[in-house]
Design an enzyme around this catalytic site. Sequence first.
Site, PDB file in Angstrom:
ATOM      1  N   CYS A  87      -3.197   8.531   3.373  1.00 53.71           N
ATOM      2  CA  CYS A  87      -2.850   8.027   2.041  1.00 53.71           C
ATOM      3  C   CYS A  87      -3.980   8.271   1.058  1.00 53.71           C
ATOM      4  O   CYS A  87      -3.759   8.340  -0.146  1.00 53.71           O
ATOM      5  CB  CYS A  87      -2.556   6.538   2.127  1.00 53.71           C
ATOM      6  SG  CYS A  87      -3.831   5.636   3.020  1.00 53.71           S
TER       7      CYS A  87
ATOM      8  N   GLU B  30       0.889  -1.170   0.000  1.00 56.53           N
ATOM      9  CA  GLU B  30       0.000   0.000   0.000  1.00 56.53           C
ATOM     10  C   GLU B  30       0.916   1.206   0.000  1.00 56.53           C
ATOM     11  O   GLU B  30       1.562   1.497   1.014  1.00 56.53           O
ATOM     12  CB  GLU B  30      -0.882   0.020   1.261  1.00 56.53           C
ATOM     13  CG  GLU B  30      -1.783  -1.192   1.431  1.00 56.53           C
ATOM     14  CD  GLU B  30      -2.900  -1.269   0.410  1.00 56.53           C
ATOM     15  OE1 GLU B  30      -3.064  -0.324  -0.375  1.00 56.53           O
ATOM     16  OE2 GLU B  30      -3.582  -2.299   0.380  1.00 56.53           O
TER      17      GLU B  30
HETATM   18  P1  NAP Z   1       8.279   5.149   4.551  1.00 55.85           P
HETATM   19  O1  NAP Z   1       9.349   6.120   4.862  1.00 55.85           O
HETATM   20  O2  NAP Z   1       8.290   4.498   3.226  1.00 55.85           O
HETATM   21  O3  NAP Z   1       8.322   4.074   5.738  1.00 55.85           O
HETATM   22  C1  NAP Z   1       7.355   3.080   5.831  1.00 55.85           C
HETATM   23  C2  NAP Z   1       7.889   1.938   6.664  1.00 55.85           C
HETATM   24  O4  NAP Z   1       8.957   1.285   5.980  1.00 55.85           O
HETATM   25  C3  NAP Z   1       8.458   2.365   8.010  1.00 55.85           C
HETATM   26  O5  NAP Z   1       8.088   1.422   8.985  1.00 55.85           O
HETATM   27  C4  NAP Z   1       9.958   2.335   7.757  1.00 55.85           C
HETATM   28  O6  NAP Z   1      10.707   2.145   8.933  1.00 55.85           O
HETATM   29  C5  NAP Z   1      10.064   1.129   6.868  1.00 55.85           C
HETATM   30  N1  NAP Z   1      11.270   1.029   6.066  1.00 55.85           N
HETATM   31  C6  NAP Z   1      12.028   2.020   5.562  1.00 55.85           C
HETATM   32  N2  NAP Z   1      13.055   1.506   4.841  1.00 55.85           N
HETATM   33  C7  NAP Z   1      12.942   0.157   4.924  1.00 55.85           C
HETATM   34  C8  NAP Z   1      13.692  -0.938   4.397  1.00 55.85           C
HETATM   35  N3  NAP Z   1      14.757  -0.746   3.632  1.00 55.85           N
HETATM   36  N4  NAP Z   1      13.291  -2.192   4.703  1.00 55.85           N
HETATM   37  C9  NAP Z   1      12.215  -2.416   5.457  1.00 55.85           C
HETATM   38  N5  NAP Z   1      11.461  -1.417   5.982  1.00 55.85           N
HETATM   39  C10 NAP Z   1      11.810  -0.153   5.704  1.00 55.85           C
HETATM   40  O7  NAP Z   1       6.832   5.806   4.668  1.00 55.85           O
HETATM   41  P2  NAP Z   1       6.288   6.764   5.815  1.00 55.85           P
HETATM   42  O8  NAP Z   1       7.005   8.065   5.650  1.00 55.85           O
HETATM   43  O9  NAP Z   1       6.291   6.092   7.138  1.00 55.85           O
HETATM   44  O10 NAP Z   1       4.762   6.914   5.395  1.00 55.85           O
HETATM   45  C11 NAP Z   1       4.277   7.897   4.536  1.00 55.85           C
HETATM   46  C12 NAP Z   1       3.901   7.318   3.192  1.00 55.85           C
HETATM   47  O11 NAP Z   1       3.034   6.206   3.362  1.00 55.85           O
HETATM   48  C13 NAP Z   1       3.133   8.278   2.324  1.00 55.85           C
HETATM   49  O12 NAP Z   1       3.727   8.323   1.059  1.00 55.85           O
HETATM   50  C14 NAP Z   1       1.734   7.699   2.231  1.00 55.85           C
HETATM   51  O13 NAP Z   1       1.070   7.962   1.032  1.00 55.85           O
HETATM   52  C15 NAP Z   1       1.966   6.249   2.435  1.00 55.85           C
HETATM   53  N6  NAP Z   1       0.798   5.603   3.017  1.00 55.85           N
HETATM   54  C16 NAP Z   1       0.055   4.740   2.265  1.00 55.85           C
HETATM   55  C17 NAP Z   1      -1.061   4.103   2.808  1.00 55.85           C
HETATM   56  C18 NAP Z   1      -1.893   3.147   1.994  1.00 55.85           C
HETATM   57  O14 NAP Z   1      -2.717   2.445   2.580  1.00 55.85           O
HETATM   58  N7  NAP Z   1      -1.716   3.063   0.701  1.00 55.85           N
HETATM   59  C19 NAP Z   1      -1.414   4.351   4.129  1.00 55.85           C
HETATM   60  C20 NAP Z   1      -0.643   5.231   4.879  1.00 55.85           C
HETATM   61  C21 NAP Z   1       0.464   5.852   4.304  1.00 55.85           C
HETATM   62  P3  NAP Z   1      11.385   3.397   9.700  1.00 55.85           P
HETATM   63  O15 NAP Z   1      10.279   4.317  10.073  1.00 55.85           O
HETATM   64  O16 NAP Z   1      12.036   2.747  10.856  1.00 55.85           O
HETATM   65  O17 NAP Z   1      12.327   3.993   8.697  1.00 55.85           O
END
Ligand code: NAP
Length: 525
Positions: free
Chosen positions: A294, A255
């Site tokens: 999102c 997602e």
């Molecule tokens: P993110 O920076 O991509 O991080 C998401 C998750 O991935 C975090 O738990 C992060 O951990 C982890 N992560 C980062 N690098 C990783 C790796 N190499 N291997 C495994 N895990 C890793 O996203 P965010 O800033 O938290 O969230 C915002 C984004 O989420 C927005 O773009 C939004 O549109 C999207 N979103 C989508 C939905 C949906 O249902 N489609 C819902 C909510 C949000 P750390 O925090 O420890 O780095």
Amino acid sequence: MKLGNYVAGEWREGTGAGEPLVDPVTGDELARISSQGIDVRAALEFARSQGGPALRELSYAQRAELLAKIGDILTANRDEYFRLSLLNLGATQADASFDVDGAIYTMKYYAKIGRALAEGKMLKEGAVVPLSKSNAFVGQHFLMPAKGAAVFINAFNFPAWGSCEKAAPALLSGVPIVVKPASPTAWLTQRMVEDVVKANILPPGAISIICGGARDLLDHVREEDVVSFTGSAETAARIRSQANVLRRSVRVNIEADSINSAIFGPDCAPGSELFELLVKEVVREMTLKAGQKCTTIRRVMVPRQQLKAFGDAVAARLSSVKVGNPRNSEVRMGPVVNKAQQAACLEGLKKLKEECSVVFGNDGKFQPIDADLQKSAFVPPTLFSCEHGLVAKHVHDVEVFGPAATLVAYDAHEDLIAITRRGLGSLVASVFSNDPEFIQSIVLGTGDLHGRILVVDSTVSGQHTGHGNVVPSCLHGGPGRAGGGEELGGLRGLLLYHRRFVVQGPAASISALSELCADSSLLYA
Ligand code: NAP
């Protein structure tokens, strides 16, 4: 204070200094998290070998009872979750409710619908397939709960709902869960897990939480595991292409981010009921959770001749929204989650400004109520207008994960479809119109690139569930840029945690196996 990780049935503190969790209003440090020194391989192995078998000893209906108990525990601690939401996310009451009450509702919803699957050990799919003249040899498709672990890697914006919307269908399926919340807002998820563990509802190994970096987690997932990720498209691409995930064909549900649209039909005049409804919806979407959803409306397609009137109406409403410290009862919109997100939003606003005019905000006069502009992480609500949607680039590509939206003018109907499709795959589009033909043409022209289309006409009026609101009974996810994932959708949500296989064999054996099953048609009831 360092928050614990719960792995292999025990609380363990990570080593090192850890990462700070901060209050986005004051900038104060609240707690620390660390996953350093945690044996994630052993955590996954414990979940698979202890949690999974214990869960699958139970029937679907018995696991539904566990979800009901979890729902009760979460309800009992709701006030504390609101407190943590305020501290760690700068959430207003409405923001906290969206996340926390959404989580509780989803858990209770699955508890309720899960009972229908009753005593089955797996699911029977479709009718017997004849494979011989005498029907002595037949085939039958089944869906079996995965015997691995469900690994949840979550985004920062929904620490409560984001975990529960994944946990409920996984646990109901009989699959143990390993949650890795996003670091900046891990506290709320960690507290919810702590409450569930304390209440001793689940068997050992059925629930684990790792707070801090994911580290080598994906190096240890296996063929029978499921990885369910929510976050940015950038991280999604890394997870999808991770070597171990690729080598073992681990099932991954993504997602990701999304440039969602709202479409205002040409049949609705300024001042009409639908005009007012959409104006209200756009402002709600921009300001609820400071636009950090999102599903938030990022583009609003408006007939060119109504662009000015629509922009004025949204701007008028936005001007009355009090932005600042949610501890002040007048405040309706809080900060984004931290300085890094603030910087990313401001960068995105700059890009949008290159090809749009500003209708509201972005005037350098912003001052949050009861907060220090330097220490806090506020982003001023900003409304842009784009006259040339067909040639614009950033409008369809830059996700400002904050309180921003762009009005996009359209003329011909084909242009509207083309402009909407420039999102390249979104979670949701909404259509506000009283013209059935127009509505049909939007659904037919854009449905393949959307996970959900919300239609509002005067018969529905204010009764609709909301553009940004994900209800557990309906599908959540979207193609293309949105990640290609599918979650929720009632019992359909269990499909992610089941494996389809076919048994070809003697009719009597197939019949005996079928006796052990609930019917998968219940998933679509
Ligand atoms: P993110 O920076 O991509 O991080 C998401 C998750 O991935 C975090 O738990 C992060 O951990 C982890 N992560 C980062 N690098 C990783 C790796 N190499 N291997 C495994 N895990 C890793 O996203 P965010 O800033 O938290 O969230 C915002 C984004 O989420 C927005 O773009 C939004 O549109 C999207 N979103 C989508 C939905 C949906 O249902 N489609 C819902 C909510 C949000 P750390 O925090 O420890 O780095």
